[in-house]
Enzyme design. Sequence first.
Site, PDB file in Angstrom:
ATOM      1  N   LYS A 115       0.283   9.809   3.661  1.00  0.00           N
ATOM      2  CA  LYS A 115      -1.074  10.305   3.373  1.00  0.00           C
ATOM      3  C   LYS A 115      -1.420  11.464   4.314  1.00  0.00           C
ATOM      4  CE  LYS A 115      -2.153   5.896   1.384  1.00  0.00           C
ATOM      5  NZ  LYS A 115      -3.156   4.927   0.968  1.00  0.00           N
ATOM      6  N   GLU A 141       0.002   0.520  -8.333  1.00  0.00           N
ATOM      7  CA  GLU A 141      -0.795   0.325  -7.126  1.00  0.00           C
ATOM      8  C   GLU A 141      -2.224  -0.042  -7.511  1.00  0.00           C
ATOM      9  OE1 GLU A 141       0.937   2.660  -3.573  1.00  0.00           O
ATOM     10  OE2 GLU A 141      -0.246   4.059  -4.737  1.00  0.00           O
ATOM     11  N   SER A 150      -1.037  -2.435   0.371  1.00  0.00           N
ATOM     12  CA  SER A 150      -0.978  -3.330   1.530  1.00  0.00           C
ATOM     13  C   SER A 150       0.344  -4.094   1.658  1.00  0.00           C
ATOM     14  CB  SER A 150      -2.174  -4.294   1.523  1.00  0.00           C
ATOM     15  OG  SER A 150      -3.389  -3.564   1.597  1.00  0.00           O
ATOM     16  N   GLY A 194      -4.790  -0.034   1.156  1.00  0.00           N
ATOM     17  CA  GLY A 194      -5.427   0.138   2.456  1.00  0.00           C
ATOM     18  C   GLY A 194      -6.483  -0.904   2.779  1.00  0.00           C
ATOM     19  N   ASN A 232       4.415   6.569   2.063  1.00  0.00           N
ATOM     20  CA  ASN A 232       3.399   7.587   1.809  1.00  0.00           C
ATOM     21  C   ASN A 232       2.544   7.735   3.064  1.00  0.00           C
ATOM     22  OD1 ASN A 232       1.258   9.131   0.920  1.00  0.00           O
ATOM     23  ND2 ASN A 232       0.426   7.570  -0.469  1.00  0.00           N
ATOM     24  N   GLU A 264      -5.892   7.962  -4.839  1.00  0.00           N
ATOM     25  CA  GLU A 264      -6.830   8.734  -4.009  1.00  0.00           C
ATOM     26  C   GLU A 264      -7.057  10.116  -4.608  1.00  0.00           C
ATOM     27  OE1 GLU A 264      -4.778   8.106  -0.299  1.00  0.00           O
ATOM     28  OE2 GLU A 264      -5.374   5.997  -0.371  1.00  0.00           O
ATOM     29  N   HIS A 300      -1.552   9.714  -7.429  1.00  0.00           N
ATOM     30  CA  HIS A 300      -1.990   8.655  -6.505  1.00  0.00           C
ATOM     31  C   HIS A 300      -3.476   8.402  -6.723  1.00  0.00           C
ATOM     32  CE1 HIS A 300      -3.118   6.533  -2.895  1.00  0.00           C
ATOM     33  NE2 HIS A 300      -1.843   6.176  -2.809  1.00  0.00           N
TER      34      HIS A 300
HETATM   35  P1  PGA Z   1      -1.285   0.932   1.733  1.00  0.00           P
HETATM   36  O1  PGA Z   1      -1.222   2.222   0.771  1.00  0.00           O
HETATM   37  O2  PGA Z   1       0.126   0.421   1.875  1.00  0.00           O
HETATM   38  O3  PGA Z   1      -1.848   1.454   3.020  1.00  0.00           O
HETATM   39  O4  PGA Z   1      -2.173  -0.055   1.064  1.00  0.00           O
HETATM   40  C1  PGA Z   1      -0.342   2.289  -0.317  1.00  0.00           C
HETATM   41  C2  PGA Z   1      -0.503   3.607  -1.023  1.00  0.00           C
HETATM   42  O5  PGA Z   1      -1.628   4.095  -1.152  1.00  0.00           O
HETATM   43  O6  PGA Z   1       0.496   4.206  -1.479  1.00  0.00           O
END
Ligand code: PGA
Length: 251
Positions: A11, A167, A212, A173, A9, A97, A95
């Site tokens: 983003k 997640e 992460s 992140g 992803n 976010e 997601h």
């Molecule tokens: P990350 O994000 O691997 O940077 O923690 C995962 C995601 O949001 O899909």
Amino acid sequence: MRRPMVAGNWKMHGTRASVAELIKGLGNLALPSGVEVAVFPPCLYINQVIEGLQGKSVAVGAQNSAVEPMQGALTGETAPSQLVDAGCEFVLVGHSERRQFMGESDATLNRKFAAAQACGLTPVLCIGETLEEREAGKTLEVVGRQLGSIIEELGVGAFANAVIAYEPVWAIGTGLTATPQQAQDVHKAIREQLAAENTEVAKNVRLLYGGSVKAANAAELFGMPDIDGGLIGGASLNADEFGAICRAAGN
Ligand code: PGA
């Protein structure tokens, strides 16, 4: 047997130039044949990625799509049918976010999920609890509600052609990863919730872990019985790191 999957992803990252670099890096990777690999670039760069990865078995997906399946008067949105036309196979739905910062509700996500499937896209439903919810002991309740919303609205059969990504919001992140056991516990509960409705669907659906994930922790996470791969954010922006994660899923 569930085929492992690793999805990147990207983003809201990238420029034409950096995307070209990443495509080059991905093109040079030796990817394990037993693993389904997909990337989710920003919508603007989907064409560039599909063209740049021609001949490489890397699927492409979008990070979001409209609540309506077909093109029409919906300013600023992208229809699932348009994503299919561009060559996408997958789309992320829900997601964290987007749930958190764009206010996407379960009801909206039910529509996005259904619209995507109506066009032949495979939705990757993202679910997960916040730190506050985990600390309050509400992880399974929250994840169960997010999953249950789709089951109630569309039926468990909708997961015969979907992927689920667990997640935990606190792990995204942040560099904090759920321990393999913490992740496995939630994945097991997700599979049990599906199995209560339909054991075949539960047995076959792929459950990815996200939050992460990097090359250094991927193998241990992917070694858990109910973890079928990963949804990778930050680490997917580095082709070599992403390739190492894909190989970890193949072992
Ligand atoms: P990350 O994000 O691997 O940077 O923690 C995962 C995601 O949001 O899909």
